[in-house]
Structures are given as structure tokens and as C-alpha cells.
Scaffold this active site. Structure first.
Site, short mmCIF file in Angstrom:
data_model
loop_
_atom_site.label_atom_id
_atom_site.label_comp_id
_atom_site.label_asym_id
_atom_site.label_seq_id
_atom_site.Cartn_x
_atom_site.Cartn_y
_atom_site.Cartn_z
N PHE A 1 80.32 40.88 68.51
CA PHE A 1 81.81 40.82 67.85
C PHE A 1 81.93 39.66 67.10
O PHE A 1 81.27 38.61 67.21
CB PHE A 1 82.86 41.08 69.02
CG PHE A 1 84.07 41.12 68.55
CD1 PHE A 1 84.55 42.42 67.99
CD2 PHE A 1 85.03 40.09 68.72
CE1 PHE A 1 85.84 42.52 67.44
CE2 PHE A 1 86.22 40.24 68.19
CZ PHE A 1 86.67 41.40 67.45
N THR A 2 82.72 39.89 65.98
CA THR A 2 82.86 38.88 65.04
C THR A 2 83.11 37.23 65.81
O THR A 2 82.31 36.36 65.60
CB THR A 2 84.00 38.92 64.05
OG1 THR A 2 85.15 39.14 65.02
CG2 THR A 2 83.62 40.15 63.22
N ASP B 1 81.92 41.78 78.20
CA ASP B 1 83.15 41.49 77.37
C ASP B 1 83.90 42.90 77.43
O ASP B 1 83.82 44.00 77.25
CB ASP B 1 82.76 41.41 75.67
CG ASP B 1 83.90 41.50 74.80
OD1 ASP B 1 85.28 41.85 75.30
OD2 ASP B 1 84.01 40.81 73.83
N TYR C 1 104.62 24.47 85.00
CA TYR C 1 103.42 24.00 84.66
C TYR C 1 102.13 24.39 85.56
O TYR C 1 101.16 24.74 85.04
CB TYR C 1 103.33 22.41 84.39
CG TYR C 1 102.25 21.95 83.46
CD1 TYR C 1 102.37 22.19 81.92
CD2 TYR C 1 100.96 21.72 84.09
CE1 TYR C 1 101.24 21.65 81.40
CE2 TYR C 1 99.90 21.02 83.21
CZ TYR C 1 100.06 21.23 82.00
OH TYR C 1 98.83 20.90 81.28
N LYS D 1 94.12 43.12 73.91
CA LYS D 1 93.80 44.65 73.84
C LYS D 1 94.09 45.09 75.28
O LYS D 1 94.60 46.28 75.47
CB LYS D 1 92.18 44.73 73.47
CG LYS D 1 91.77 43.61 72.64
CD LYS D 1 91.70 44.12 71.33
CE LYS D 1 91.20 42.81 70.08
NZ LYS D 1 89.98 42.41 70.30
N ARG E 1 85.34 46.53 58.07
CA ARG E 1 84.48 46.10 59.10
C ARG E 1 83.25 46.62 58.45
O ARG E 1 82.58 47.78 58.59
CB ARG E 1 84.76 46.94 60.49
CG ARG E 1 85.91 46.45 61.09
CD ARG E 1 85.89 45.44 61.79
NE ARG E 1 86.07 44.24 61.42
CZ ARG E 1 86.43 42.95 61.82
NH1 ARG E 1 86.57 43.04 63.34
NH2 ARG E 1 86.46 41.89 61.29
N PHE F 1 86.18 36.80 56.43
CA PHE F 1 87.18 38.16 56.08
C PHE F 1 88.62 37.76 56.40
O PHE F 1 89.48 38.53 55.94
CB PHE F 1 86.49 39.15 57.05
CG PHE F 1 86.68 38.88 58.53
CD1 PHE F 1 85.43 38.34 59.18
CD2 PHE F 1 87.80 39.32 59.56
CE1 PHE F 1 85.45 38.25 60.59
CE2 PHE F 1 87.78 38.92 60.56
CZ PHE F 1 86.79 38.26 61.24
C1 LIG Z 1 89.35 41.28 70.05
C2 LIG Z 1 88.16 40.98 70.72
C3 LIG Z 1 87.90 39.84 71.01
C4 LIG Z 1 88.75 38.56 70.66
O1 LIG Z 1 89.70 38.68 71.34
P1 LIG Z 1 91.22 37.78 70.78
O2 LIG Z 1 92.21 37.83 71.95
O3 LIG Z 1 91.50 38.63 69.62
O4 LIG Z 1 90.71 36.40 70.53
C5 LIG Z 1 86.52 39.64 71.74
N1 LIG Z 1 85.87 40.71 72.10
C6 LIG Z 1 86.01 41.91 71.74
C7 LIG Z 1 85.37 43.26 71.83
C8 LIG Z 1 87.25 42.18 71.14
O5 LIG Z 1 87.66 43.28 70.81
#
Ligand SMILES: *Cc1c(COP(=O)(O)O)cnc(C)c1O
Length: 487
Positions: A137-138, A228, A85, A271, A394, A460
Site C-alpha cells: 500500500f502506498t 493490515d 488526557y 476505513k 491508482r 500523487f
Molecule cells: C488507508 C490505508 C492505510 C493508511 O491509513 P490512513 O488512516 O489513511 O493513514 C493503510 N493500509 C491500507 C490497506 C489502507 O487502505
């Protein structure tokens, strides 16, 4: 890997072909179902590709999030995961990897990228805050707005042009940045957000020259830079390929310089490292301490942050692999192949080829579908029906409504076809290209969509739509007539 730098290996006819620099050792069977079944599947899924079952999908190009192929070293590292943990050795291995690859000392783990966005937004955003960014970003925008921020996109004119040869469409427009600071005042701007390989405008990178300029201005006003870094590897690769100063630099040095400019770096490891999870890192102890105590509250203890120790192990290995050009080049070289082939055939795609995926311009593809009827959503559904390939809308569906309940029409209507790293082969890519070309020849048959169920936040993901006519049936009938079968 000199030959590989441009997105492929040179063949004797002069073409650059994206040869796979790995071999396949574990495979997953795919299903290419008859068009009648695909038609039923998309109807059942409310014409929203998020609501499809992968059983009904041939090539799943929805996203690169959590769908990249892991390496043998990543999978084997999971066996040495240390279940604990707190104080797990797996965590310390990941911490070392982050320190080495991103050059940041203080680490806060989170269960995925948007969880990092939640923590950052809660700590640094108040009612009245303004966040300038190259592009939103969304999930980022949703978290920032939920905490009271206004998000301002200050991209250059080329950013939202479909056809362009600008190498860095993800750059911040410096004069707009100066204007925003003058207009709102630096005290309302806790940070400037830079997104590497700007996702929603076609995976387009920013240059290091631009980042340095932004930093200079930020420093003058005592504003932080938040990076980011979800697609940082690809952005670093484009810097090496497209920015003269860095053509002989190693990816690892470019990554370090990018992170060095940022005061705070966060990422989705779904990613960046082909695993799950995410995190926040900084070299500033004060910044770290402001966020630290929210991690056990929202994510999990500081040495796992909502991730399993297996994921943490694989993440550490994946971080090191991000500095390997043959790994990081995989997805961009396939994207480049697809984009250039489609572009040559006169099909409107975002150029230059970027990271993450091939982005088809739905307004150029379906000029007869009004933007109010969601051309990118319609094109996504149409491509699935005729090929079994799942992309993501998108465009306006991924946007939201204004205070009056009207759609905010998106800058671009894109069908995004993601190329998760090391997942699809060249012949599968050629199949995709062939079906897009067929669809383009038959584009008159595709009409729009309308909402039948619309959630208020991030609609979406789970919204349901319906076609404005029986166009899906007509499209399927033409497909069967042309191909003589249902596949
Ligand atoms: C995918 C993504 C996120 C969010 O990440 P998750 O792991 O899917 O929550 C944030 N910023 C960018 C640029 C992304 O491509």
C-alpha cells in the site's frame, strides 16, 4: 439476512439489487456544476483529483477513508465522550471493543493507519530488512522503505489480471514465499505483511486457507505475521461468500480467526469503523512493549493516541458494527452492481468485484494512451470533467521513479471509484455508470497527461499535471453537443 448474502436482495425478475438497508436521516446538499466550471476546476487542480475542492464535486468517490457514513449509534455515542488526557473511559470502551471484535489484548492507539505503519516500521525494520507482502500500500511502502526495507510483492499470477474469476486475488503465492525466505534468509524477514482486501489491486481478498498456509511457513522460520486490517470487514465477508468452509460462519467468528493468525494487527479506523484514527494490537506482551513508548512520542498518550475522545467513542461502536453483515455488505453490494453492469457493457473493470470501489482498467479503456502519459490519471480527470464524479488514480502516478529518474510503470493502471459505506444511493450509482458508458463511447477523445510539478515523496498527493494537448476542451465540447446542456 439470507437474501442479502450475495450482494443484494432478489427482485421478482431474478436480479439482485443492492437495496439500502438503512434510512437517510441527515443529508448534505451536493453540487452538480456545469461542465465549463468543472473544466476550470480540474485545470486549477493541476489535473490531480486530490487537489479539487468538494464544492466542485458531485459524487466524491476519491476514497472510503474518513468518508463512510456514521450510524445513529456512533453519532450519539460521541456525546458520552469522556474528556481526559489519560485514563479516559472512552478509551477503555474502545479497548473492550477491540478485545472483543479483534480478539487482541494489548492496544496501541494511533491517529491514523499510516501512523501505525510508522511505529511498526521504526521498531521492526532495519537497513537490509526484507518484507514479503501480498501487495504493497502506498503509505505502508513509503514508511518501510524510509526505514531501510525492501518490499517484495509475492502475489499469485491472477492478482494483476484485470479480468478474472479468481475469488482470492489477494492471496500470497506460497512457492514465492518459500523462495524469498530461502534467498534472503529468515533473519532478514521480521514479518510477512498481509493486507486484507488488497487495496491497490482492486480491493481483492485473501482466503483463510491461504492465511493458514502462510502462518505455517512463518512459524517454521519464526517470522511474525502482520495483518493490515484496514479493510478486514470486507475481506471477512468475501471469505464467508466465497470460501466453502465458512459459508455458515458468522462474520464475527471469521474476524476473530483472521486476527488470531496474525501476531500483530494494525488498521486505519478511517476505513474500518467510519471514524478517524487507527491502532495497533497484539496478544504478545513483548511485541507490545517494543512499540509502546513510541506512542506518546509520535501520537499522544497511550489512552488517546492523537485521536479525540469523540472519535474514540464512535470507533468503539463502529467496531461492533463491523461484525454486522448488513453494514459490512453495503459497499461491496453497490460495487458488485456497478462492476457487473459495466462488465456486461464491455467496459474493462477489475473482476471479480472487490472491496472499497469499482476499479476501471485505464489501459484497456484508453489503449491509445501510452503508459508514460498516465492513462489512469487521464481517465480520472476525464470522468470528472464529464460527470463531476471524483475518482482516484491508482497507477503509475501513484508509483514513483527509480534511481535513474525513470517512472516505475505500475502493474495496473486503475481509475478507482470508491464507494464509501452507506453514502451513495442506487440512482447516483446508475448516474455514474451512465457517464462511464458515455465516456467509453468517446474514449478516442481522451489523451494523456504530463507532470509539471512533481514532489519527491508520494507525488500523487500534491503533484500537478497538464494535458498533452487540448483534449479536455474537445471532450467537453462533445459532451455539450451530445447532452444539449452542460450538466
Ligand atoms: C488507508 C490505508 C492505510 C493508511 O491509513 P490512513 O488512516 O489513511 O493513514 C493503510 N493500509 C491500507 C490497506 C489502507 O487502505
Amino acid at each position: 439476512m439470507k437474501n442479502n448474502g450475495n450482494g443484494g436482495i432478489r427482485f421478482s425478475n431474478g436480479e439482485q439489487i443492492p437495496v439500502e438497508l438503512h434510512k437517510v436521516r441527515i443529508v448534505q446538499k451536493l453540487h452538480l456544476k456545469p461542465i465549463e466550471e468543472r473544466l476550470k476546476a480540474i485545470e486549477d487542480g493541476g489535473f490531480n483529483s486530490f487537489l479539487l475542492n468538494t464544492e466542485d464535486i458531485f459524487l466524491d468517490m476519491l476514497t472510503d477513508s474518513g468518508t463512510n457514513a456514521m450510524s445513529d449509534n456512533q453519532v450519539s455515542s460521541m456525546l458520552q465522550a469522556d474528556d481526559a488526557y489519560s485514563g479516559s473511559q472512552s478509551y477503555y470502551r474502545m479497548e473492550s471493543a477491540l478485545r472483543e471484535v479483534l480478539g487482541k489484548h494489548y492496544i496501541l492507539p494511533a491517529h491514523q493507519g499510516r501512523a501505525a505503519e510508522n511505529i511498526i516500521s521504526k521498531v521492526f525494520i532495519r537497513e537490509g530488512t526484507v518484507i514479503p507482502t501480498n501487495y504493497h500500500f502506498t503509505t505502508t511502502k513509503a514508511h518501510m522503505e524510509l526505514n531501510g526495507a525492501k518490499v517484495l510483492e509475492i502475489y499469485g499470477d491472477e492478482a494483476v489480471k484485470i479480468k478474472s474469476n479468481h475469488p482470492f486475488k489477494g492471496n500470497i503465492d506460497i512457492s514465492k514465499l518459500n523462495r524469498v525466505i530461502a534467498e534472503y534468509g529468515a533473519e532478514r524477514i521480521p514479518f510477512i505483511r498481509l493486507e486484507a482486501s488488497t487495496n491497490l489491486i482492486g480491493g481483492q481478498p485473501f482466503s483463510l486457507a491461504n492465511m493458514r498456509e502462510v502462518k505455517k511457513i512463518a512459524d517454521q522460520h519464526n517470522i511474525m505475521i502482520v495483518l493490515d486490517a484496514s479493510l478486514i470487514g470486507e475481506n471477512a465477508l468475501f471469505i464467508k461468500q466465497r470460501e466453502e468452509e465458512f459459508k455458515n460462519h458468522e462474520i464475527k467468528d471469521i474476524l476473530l480467526e483472521m486476527c488470531d493468525i496474525a501476531d500483530l494487527v494494525y488498521f486505519s479506523s478511517r476505513k474500518v469503523t467510519s471514524t478517524r484514527g487507527g491502532g495497533i494490537c497484539t496478544n504478545d506482551e513483548e511485541i507490545y512493549l517494543k512499540m509502546r513508548d513510541l506512542i506518546p512520542l509520535y501520537e499522544g498518550f497511550l489512552t488517546y493516541g492523537g485521536m479525540s475522545v469523540r472519535e474514540i467513542e464512535a470507533m468503539a461502536v463502529g467496531l461492533y458494527e463491523t461484525t454486522d453483515e448488513t453494514v459490512i455488505n453495503q459497499s461491496p453490494s453497490f460495487i458488485k452492481y456497478a462492476v457487473e453492469d459495466l462488465d456486461k457493457a464491455g467496459i474493462p473493470v477489475v473482476t471479480p468485484a472487490g472491496a472499497l470501489g469499482c476499479h476501471v482498467d485505464a489501459m484497456g479503456f484508453l489503449p491509445h494512451v501510452p503508459q508514460e502519459e498516465y492513462p489512469a490519471g487521464a481517465l480520472t480527470a476525464a470522468l470528472y470533467i464529464i460527470s463531476g464524479c471524483r475518482g482516484m488514480e491508482r497507477g503509475t502516478i501513484s508509483s514513483e521513479r527509480d534511481e535513474n529518474g525513470d517512472d516505475i510503470l505500475a502493474d495496473m493502471e486503475l481509475l478507482r471509484l470508491a464507494f464509501p459505506r452507506r453514502v451513495f444511493t442506487l440512482s447516483q450509482t446508475m448516474f455514474l455508470i451512465d457517464r462511464i458508458k458515455w465516456l467509453y463511447e468517446n474514449r478516442e477523445l481522451v489523451e494523456g497527461l504530463k507532470f509539471v510539478h512533481e514532489p519527491e515523496v508520494l507525488r500523487f498527493f500534491t503533484g500537478r499535471l497538464a494535458p498533452v494537448s487540448d483534449w479536455p476542451q474537445k471532450l467537453a465540447a462533445k459532451f455539450k453537443a451530445d447532452f444539449g446542456d452542460s450538466l
